[in-house]
Design an enzyme around this catalytic site. Structure first.
Site, PDB file in Angstrom:
ATOM      1  CE  LYS A  75      -8.435 -34.425 -39.701  1.00 15.25           C
ATOM      2  NZ  LYS A  75      -7.383 -33.441 -39.211  1.00 15.25           N
ATOM      3  CG  ASP A 111      -4.012 -33.716 -39.942  1.00 12.22           C
ATOM      4  OD1 ASP A 111      -3.812 -32.591 -40.777  1.00 12.22           O
ATOM      5  OD2 ASP A 111      -4.840 -34.201 -39.455  1.00 12.22           O
TER       6      ASP A 111
HETATM    7  P1  NAP Z   1     -12.166 -35.240 -33.739  1.00 16.72           P
HETATM    8  O1  NAP Z   1     -11.386 -36.292 -34.354  1.00 16.72           O
HETATM    9  O2  NAP Z   1     -13.365 -34.891 -33.850  1.00 16.72           O
HETATM   10  O3  NAP Z   1     -11.553 -35.097 -32.246  1.00 16.72           O
HETATM   11  C1  NAP Z   1     -11.817 -34.029 -31.310  1.00 16.72           C
HETATM   12  C2  NAP Z   1     -11.227 -34.208 -29.838  1.00 16.72           C
HETATM   13  O4  NAP Z   1     -11.631 -33.033 -29.192  1.00 16.72           O
HETATM   14  C3  NAP Z   1     -11.526 -35.283 -29.136  1.00 16.72           C
HETATM   15  O5  NAP Z   1     -10.432 -35.747 -28.490  1.00 16.72           O
HETATM   16  C4  NAP Z   1     -12.565 -34.982 -28.238  1.00 16.72           C
HETATM   17  O6  NAP Z   1     -12.608 -35.706 -27.099  1.00 16.72           O
HETATM   18  C5  NAP Z   1     -12.177 -33.504 -27.910  1.00 16.72           C
HETATM   19  N1  NAP Z   1     -13.211 -32.680 -27.639  1.00 16.72           N
HETATM   20  C6  NAP Z   1     -14.313 -32.106 -28.171  1.00 16.72           C
HETATM   21  N2  NAP Z   1     -15.109 -31.551 -27.417  1.00 16.72           N
HETATM   22  C7  NAP Z   1     -14.585 -31.351 -26.116  1.00 16.72           C
HETATM   23  C8  NAP Z   1     -14.949 -30.960 -25.078  1.00 16.72           C
HETATM   24  N3  NAP Z   1     -15.907 -30.040 -24.702  1.00 16.72           N
HETATM   25  N4  NAP Z   1     -14.103 -31.111 -24.207  1.00 16.72           N
HETATM   26  C9  NAP Z   1     -13.179 -32.125 -23.746  1.00 16.72           C
HETATM   27  N5  NAP Z   1     -12.826 -32.618 -25.080  1.00 16.72           N
HETATM   28  C10 NAP Z   1     -13.244 -32.336 -26.303  1.00 16.72           C
HETATM   29  O7  NAP Z   1     -11.233 -33.744 -34.152  1.00 16.72           O
HETATM   30  P2  NAP Z   1      -9.879 -33.762 -35.059  1.00 16.72           P
HETATM   31  O8  NAP Z   1      -9.862 -33.923 -36.564  1.00 16.72           O
HETATM   32  O9  NAP Z   1      -8.931 -34.649 -34.051  1.00 16.72           O
HETATM   33  O10 NAP Z   1      -9.404 -32.024 -34.819  1.00 16.72           O
HETATM   34  C11 NAP Z   1      -9.277 -31.764 -33.629  1.00 16.72           C
HETATM   35  C12 NAP Z   1      -8.788 -30.249 -33.521  1.00 16.72           C
HETATM   36  O11 NAP Z   1      -7.448 -29.701 -34.353  1.00 16.72           O
HETATM   37  C13 NAP Z   1      -9.920 -29.478 -34.464  1.00 16.72           C
HETATM   38  O12 NAP Z   1      -9.977 -28.137 -33.660  1.00 16.72           O
HETATM   39  C14 NAP Z   1      -9.192 -29.132 -35.873  1.00 16.72           C
HETATM   40  O13 NAP Z   1      -9.491 -27.875 -36.409  1.00 16.72           O
HETATM   41  C15 NAP Z   1      -7.754 -29.067 -35.458  1.00 16.72           C
HETATM   42  N6  NAP Z   1      -6.806 -29.558 -36.377  1.00 16.72           N
HETATM   43  C16 NAP Z   1      -6.022 -28.534 -36.889  1.00 16.72           C
HETATM   44  C17 NAP Z   1      -5.242 -28.925 -37.963  1.00 16.72           C
HETATM   45  C18 NAP Z   1      -4.194 -27.877 -38.577  1.00 16.72           C
HETATM   46  O14 NAP Z   1      -3.947 -28.377 -39.727  1.00 16.72           O
HETATM   47  N7  NAP Z   1      -3.918 -27.004 -37.678  1.00 16.72           N
HETATM   48  C19 NAP Z   1      -5.202 -30.184 -38.706  1.00 16.72           C
HETATM   49  C20 NAP Z   1      -6.167 -31.128 -38.065  1.00 16.72           C
HETATM   50  C21 NAP Z   1      -7.115 -30.662 -36.854  1.00 16.72           C
HETATM   51  P3  NAP Z   1     -13.816 -36.854 -27.069  1.00 16.72           P
HETATM   52  O15 NAP Z   1     -12.867 -38.175 -27.420  1.00 16.72           O
HETATM   53  O16 NAP Z   1     -14.076 -36.909 -25.619  1.00 16.72           O
HETATM   54  O17 NAP Z   1     -14.746 -36.670 -27.778  1.00 16.72           O
END
Ligand code: NAP
Length: 289
Positions: A75, A111
């Protein structure tokens, strides 16, 4: 002409770019809504590793792919590959939806509105609340920017310090409100969580297939806490289950997914999708799993 034709030689293609993507319910949700309206569109999820993201947008232009959703982890990096960014997506620093207008790729973020609508429908008021957001990725950015003005206090907790600190300092500067960044450690939960009203999980911890993990030890989830886990697969994450067992009010990510998806759908097609159908389709799919 194509009102009742699905998948003709002129089918409009919408893609989802992410890595991984097997957790995503967007294809079944959007394809059900396209079919319901008799729209000649198809939605396809494509697993793109970060190094191939630039080429994915070149292919999007070359194949005249009409639109896209962007998910984990692209994103933020997507910003540099599109031709135009809406002011809101620009301020947030993350895009989740793209429309291809005659070869020009335009990026938006739905979002923010999706999350706000989901909270409003659940009667969760953020005004003057103390909020803790877990994560500093694309979704966390969207939530932090949309909630900060209402919040009394906002804390960002993230594993990677640079990313968390950058987001917290950006917010502090832009909204003239002190935003604290902390790393994931028990101390911050022990010290800070008792005064938090709303805890939001915007990390991937607990997302399919990693369904048995939770970002926070159960004992810190106090009964006055509202827990909003934006993960929607599974429908009930480990964090949500632990929070419910401790007496917290709990909201999952399904409604946010539907509302952000409906906004993207409207932008691509100029038609309003059947929200109930989208929701039922996902629930049926996830209940079968
Ligand atoms: P992203 O940009 O890849 O960010 C992922 C986040 O998760 C980062 O803060 C990352 O931390 C953290 N993370 C990943 N693995 C981790 C671990 N093992 N321990 C601690 N932190 C960890 O992804 P995103 O697009 O923001 O999405 C994040 C989540 O939100 C996903 O599960 C997605 O499905 C959900 N989401 C839902 C909706 C909805 O409409 N319901 C919309 C958007 C997203 P680091 O910075 O340390 O890597």
């Amino acid at each position: 002409m194509f009102n009742h034709l699905i998948n003709s030689p002129l089918t409009n293609i919408i893609c989802l770019f992410g890595h991984p993507i097997e957790h995503s319910m967007s294809p079944i949700m959007h394809n059900a809504a396209f079919k319901d309206l008799g729209l000649d569109y198809v939605y396809i999820a494509i697993d793109i590793v970060p190094n191939n993201l630039k080429q994915a947008f070149e292919v999007m232009r070359a194949l005249d792919i009409k639109g896209a959703n962007i998910t984990v982890p692209h994103k933020e990096t997507t910003l540099k590959f599109v031709d135009e960014i809406s002011p809101i997506a620009c301020r947030i620093g993350a895009i989740n939806t793209i429309k291809n207008e005659n070869g020009r790729l335009i990026g938006r973020n739905t979002d923010t509105s999706g999350a706000k609508k989901a909270l409003k429908e659940a009667n969760i008021d953020l005004f003057e609340k103390n909020i803790m957001i877990l994560g500093a990725g694309g979704a966390a950015r969207a939530l932090a920017h949309s909630f900060i003005e209402d919040a009394n206090d906002l804390v960002i907790v993230n594993r990677t310090s640079n990313r968390g600190k950058t987001l917290a300092s950006e917010l502090t500067k832009e909204y003239h409100k002190e935003v604290l960044y902390k790393n994931f450690e028990d101390k911050i939960f022990e010290e800070k969580l008792p005064s938090i009203d709303i805890l939001i999980n915007a990390t991937t911890i607990g997302m399919f297939p990693d369904i048995h993990t939770s970002p926070i030890p159960k004992n810190y989830l106090h009964e006055d806490l509202i827990v909003f886990d934006i993960i929607y697969n599974p429908l009930e994450t480990k964090l949500m289950k632990n929070a419910s067992e401790n007496g917290c009010r709990v909201l999952g990510g399904l409604d946010m997914l539907i509302y952000q998806g409906a906004l993207s759908f409207e932008w691509w097609t100029n038609k309003s999708p059947n929200i109930d159908l989208m929701k039922r389709t996902i629930i049926n799919e996830l209940m079968v799993k």
